[in-house]
Design a protein around this motif. Structure first.
Motif, mmCIF file in Angstrom:
data_model
loop_
_atom_site.group_PDB
_atom_site.id
_atom_site.type_symbol
_atom_site.label_atom_id
_atom_site.label_comp_id
_atom_site.label_asym_id
_atom_site.label_seq_id
_atom_site.Cartn_x
_atom_site.Cartn_y
_atom_site.Cartn_z
ATOM 1 N N LEU A 115 -18.726 3.354 -13.336
ATOM 2 C CA LEU A 115 -18.348 3.961 -11.970
ATOM 3 C C LEU A 115 -18.235 5.441 -12.045
ATOM 4 N N GLU A 116 -19.074 6.285 -10.912
ATOM 5 C CA GLU A 116 -19.119 7.647 -10.906
ATOM 6 C C GLU A 116 -18.402 8.101 -9.626
ATOM 7 N N VAL A 155 -9.216 4.571 -6.610
ATOM 8 C CA VAL A 155 -10.068 3.222 -6.897
ATOM 9 C C VAL A 155 -9.382 1.954 -6.685
ATOM 10 N N HIS A 156 -7.879 2.054 -6.893
ATOM 11 C CA HIS A 156 -7.025 0.878 -6.750
ATOM 12 C C HIS A 156 -6.758 0.698 -5.330
ATOM 13 N N GLU A 157 -6.179 1.756 -4.555
ATOM 14 C CA GLU A 157 -6.308 1.640 -3.031
ATOM 15 C C GLU A 157 -7.402 1.031 -2.511
ATOM 16 N N ILE A 158 -8.332 1.439 -2.523
ATOM 17 C CA ILE A 158 -9.729 1.183 -2.128
ATOM 18 C C ILE A 158 -10.032 -0.297 -2.229
ATOM 19 N N SER A 159 -9.929 -0.727 -3.762
ATOM 20 C CA SER A 159 -10.130 -2.111 -3.901
ATOM 21 C C SER A 159 -9.208 -3.029 -3.471
ATOM 22 N N VAL A 160 -7.858 -2.978 -3.481
ATOM 23 C CA VAL A 160 -7.096 -3.878 -3.001
ATOM 24 C C VAL A 160 -6.670 -3.843 -1.448
ATOM 25 N N ASP A 161 -7.227 -2.738 -0.664
ATOM 26 C CA ASP A 161 -6.709 -2.584 0.827
ATOM 27 C C ASP A 161 -7.811 -2.410 1.455
ATOM 28 N N LYS A 162 -8.276 -3.455 2.222
ATOM 29 C CA LYS A 162 -9.793 -3.417 3.150
ATOM 30 C C LYS A 162 -9.568 -2.309 4.237
ATOM 31 N N ASP A 163 -8.219 -2.055 4.510
ATOM 32 C CA ASP A 163 -7.933 -1.173 5.522
ATOM 33 C C ASP A 163 -7.423 0.188 5.122
ATOM 34 N N PHE A 164 -7.633 0.514 3.868
ATOM 35 C CA PHE A 164 -7.274 1.802 3.367
ATOM 36 C C PHE A 164 -8.224 2.946 4.062
ATOM 37 N N ALA A 192 -14.858 11.398 5.216
ATOM 38 C CA ALA A 192 -14.142 10.985 3.786
ATOM 39 C C ALA A 192 -13.854 9.471 4.023
ATOM 40 N N ASN A 193 -13.739 9.039 5.344
ATOM 41 C CA ASN A 193 -13.470 7.346 5.462
ATOM 42 C C ASN A 193 -14.716 6.794 5.564
ATOM 43 N N PHE A 194 -15.699 7.476 6.099
ATOM 44 C CA PHE A 194 -16.995 6.866 6.092
ATOM 45 C C PHE A 194 -17.894 6.749 4.816
ATOM 46 N N THR A 195 -17.295 7.778 3.698
ATOM 47 C CA THR A 195 -17.808 7.565 2.414
ATOM 48 C C THR A 195 -16.968 6.367 1.862
ATOM 49 N N ILE A 196 -15.796 6.375 2.115
ATOM 50 C CA ILE A 196 -14.717 5.236 1.410
ATOM 51 C C ILE A 196 -15.605 4.084 1.814
ATOM 52 N N ASP A 197 -15.802 3.740 3.088
ATOM 53 C CA ASP A 197 -16.245 2.339 3.632
ATOM 54 C C ASP A 197 -17.661 2.166 2.843
ATOM 55 N N SER A 198 -18.443 3.170 2.713
ATOM 56 C CA SER A 198 -19.778 3.106 2.080
ATOM 57 C C SER A 198 -19.605 2.548 0.740
ATOM 58 N N LEU A 199 -18.585 3.379 -0.143
ATOM 59 C CA LEU A 199 -18.702 3.026 -1.546
ATOM 60 C C LEU A 199 -17.683 1.649 -1.625
ATOM 61 N N ARG A 200 -16.842 1.306 -0.794
ATOM 62 C CA ARG A 200 -16.011 0.348 -1.138
ATOM 63 C C ARG A 200 -16.708 -0.951 -1.866
ATOM 64 N N PRO A 201 -17.720 -1.495 -1.445
ATOM 65 C CA PRO A 201 -18.365 -2.686 -2.119
ATOM 66 C C PRO A 201 -18.755 -2.044 -3.594
ATOM 67 N N HIS A 202 -19.142 -0.994 -3.710
ATOM 68 C CA HIS A 202 -19.395 -0.768 -5.283
ATOM 69 C C HIS A 202 -18.144 -0.597 -5.883
ATOM 70 N N ILE A 203 -17.229 0.140 -5.460
ATOM 71 C CA ILE A 203 -15.888 0.375 -6.202
ATOM 72 C C ILE A 203 -15.368 -1.090 -6.446
ATOM 73 N N SER A 244 -14.094 -1.914 -9.980
ATOM 74 C CA SER A 244 -12.783 -1.263 -10.391
ATOM 75 C C SER A 244 -12.073 -2.154 -11.278
ATOM 76 N N VAL A 245 -12.297 -3.335 -11.709
ATOM 77 C CA VAL A 245 -11.648 -3.844 -12.682
ATOM 78 C C VAL A 245 -11.815 -3.299 -14.043
ATOM 79 N N ASP A 246 -13.196 -3.106 -14.495
ATOM 80 C CA ASP A 246 -13.410 -2.087 -15.791
ATOM 81 C C ASP A 246 -12.810 -0.928 -15.566
ATOM 82 N N TYR A 247 -13.209 -0.110 -14.272
ATOM 83 C CA TYR A 247 -12.708 1.265 -14.253
ATOM 84 C C TYR A 247 -11.034 1.337 -14.445
ATOM 85 N N GLU A 248 -10.201 0.646 -13.669
ATOM 86 C CA GLU A 248 -9.018 0.648 -14.032
ATOM 87 C C GLU A 248 -8.432 0.194 -15.361
ATOM 88 N N ARG A 249 -8.737 -0.679 -15.942
ATOM 89 C CA ARG A 249 -8.597 -1.225 -17.343
ATOM 90 C C ARG A 249 -8.907 0.035 -18.408
#
Length: 486
Positions: free
Chosen positions: A26-27, A66-75, A214-225, A229-234
């Protein structure tokens, strides 16, 4: 042994919520500047000491985001609002006023001094460049042509610079780039005649547009993140552990306590080792359930600290929900079949009880009003159905029982609390398809929708956490069992 345990944890996590992971790393370096990570707040209520350690390890911003975006779809990001009368706000206001006053003085000189204005146009140009999507090359070319700093400076030197003309172009471009929610803000810009007020508002709206981008970017990246996210956070947590002598101290205590409690409650047969009876998954799921009893004064385990605020919020919601269910159960037990089949009555009573409980930490005091309300509502319902209403003695009995159930140690509350946790544990332990509506325990049917909602949110948090930290849990449990077997 640890590997087998980890396989068991991963297997169940995948059955609950399949997460497909890819090999690429994840970059986020490119997005970090856009999202302004320094202004992003993570889960409320996290342990400050642990967060400071993460910050010292330079891991908290990326990992938290990364965690917030992954677990909160409304972040979403929100514009920064400084507290009134805060020193930071006072300093910012003073600096802003000084800038705009200086700009106004510059423009009123004879001849006008445009140096500050040209710098401001350059900053606005940089912001607009950031808001233009890469594929819109024509817009970018036009921007560079219209806001050519060198040309602007030449016009200023020859006394032919028209700042209003440039402002008009900037507003028109902002109208093309902004989200629909900003259309009204853009339209208001056209009504300003004072150049200072106009540019002040242009910068304010541009700040809002940056948040939108920024929020548009988050929505665009969310599926990728979410995929990564599991490997990244670990991996980030592993980096943190390398900086600490024992970064899993509270997690180890958490799991050890639960294992000992489970071993005692299981009451193993003679000759059967305790370690063989309590499975790793049972320990881990039991540990998550234990978070519903967590004290505010007790440090959270390191592996769930990112979601401390969420877990505590769910804890408080469950406590309030079991109280509501207890009130309804006692009311229906006292009144009986006379109102049990009354259509719409449970929902009406539940809604009003929730309202009467809101905004107070004194359940006993709230119960006085709830008792009065329920007696009135029940008697009206009984009268409509041509049943005998509750007399004064029965009303006092009901009120007395309701007053007693406000205590969290009351037998009814404890029973429903235990059933609710067993229901959630069943959801965590389920393999394959699981219909929660078919397993809501007796006494909680009146709050079925709410208990399923809380349980579903809880399950999603647990599944993600279990996927990220499963290897660490396996290692800790394996060490426990190895110690006991020696």
């Amino acid at each position: 042994m640890a590997e087998r345990q980890n396989e068991e944890i991963s297997e169940q996590s995948e059955e609950n919520d399949e997460v497909q992971q890819k090999d690429q790393q994840l970059e986020l370096s490119g997005e970090e500047e856009v999202l302004e990570l320094g202004s992003i707040a993570a889960s409320p209520g996290r342990n400050a000491t642990f967060e400071e350690l993460l910050q010292a390890a330079d891991l908290v911003s990326n990992m938290s985001l990364v965690h917030e975006i992954s677990v909160d779809k409304d972040f979403k990001l929100s514009p920064t609002v400084l507290p009134e009368n805060s020193l930071e706000k006072q300093l910012r206001d003073v600096m802003h006023k000084a800038f705009w006053d200086s700009l106004q003085d510059d423009l009123h000189e004879d001849p006008p001094n445009y140096n500050r204005a040209i710098s401001l146009l350059g900053e606005i140009k940089e912001t607009l460049e950031m808001l233009i999507l890469p594929q819109n090359s024509k817009q970018l070319e036009e921007l560079n042509e219209k806001l050519d700093t060198q040309l602007i400076r030449q016009q200023a030197e020859h006394g032919v610079l028209d700042v209003h003309q440039y402002a008009s172009y900037i507003i028109s471009l902002m109208a093309q780039l902004c989200a629909p929610v900003r259309d009204e803000e853009i339209e208001k810009l056209k009504s300003f005649t004072d150049i200072i007020d106009l540019f002040r508002e242009i910068l304010r709206v541009l700040d809002l547009m940056k948040v939108d981008m920024a929020n548009f970017t988050i929505d665009s990246l969310r599926p990728h993140i979410q995929q990564q996210s599991v490997d990244y956070e670990r991996n980030k947590f592993s980096e943190f552990l390398k900086t600490q002598q024992d970064g899993l101290e509270m997690t180890r205590k958490w799991l050890t306590t639960v294992k000992e409690e489970l071993a005692t409650s299981d009451q193993p047969d003679a000759g059967v080792a305790v370690a063989s009876r309590v499975s790793p998954m049972k320990i881990i799921n039991g540990a998550y359930i234990k978070l519903f009893d967590w004290s505010n004064d007790t440090q959270f385990p390191e592996t769930v600290i990112m979601d401390q605020g969420r877990f505590l919020e769910l804890r408080d919601q469950l406590r309030r929900l079991t109280l509501v269910a207890s009130i309804l159960l006692i009311t229906y037990t006292n009144v009986g079949v006379a109102i049990s089949g009354k259509k719409g009555l449970p929902s009406k009573l539940k809604k009003e009880i929730k309202i009467l409980l809101e905004g107070t930490n004194d359940d006993a005091a709230a119960m006085l009003n709830i008792g009065e309300y329920l007696c009135k509502e029940v008697n009206e319902s009984l009268k409509e159905s041509e049943y005998q209403i509750l007399d004064s003695a029965n009303q006092e009995t009901l009120k007395s029982q309701l007053q007693a159930v406000a205590d969290r140690n009351h037998s009814v509350q404890k029973l429903l609390d235990s059933r609710a946790k067993s229901f959630m544990l069943k959801m965590l332990s389920a393999r394959g398809k699981f219909d929660p509506s078919q397993h809501v325990p007796p006494g909680l049917k009146t709050v079925e929708k709410e208990i399923i909602e809380i349980s579903t949110r809880f399950q999603k948090l647990v599944v993600h956490n279990r996927q990220v930290y499963g290897p660490f849990y396996s290692e800790i449990i394996s060490a426990m069992q190895s110690t006991e077997s020696t």
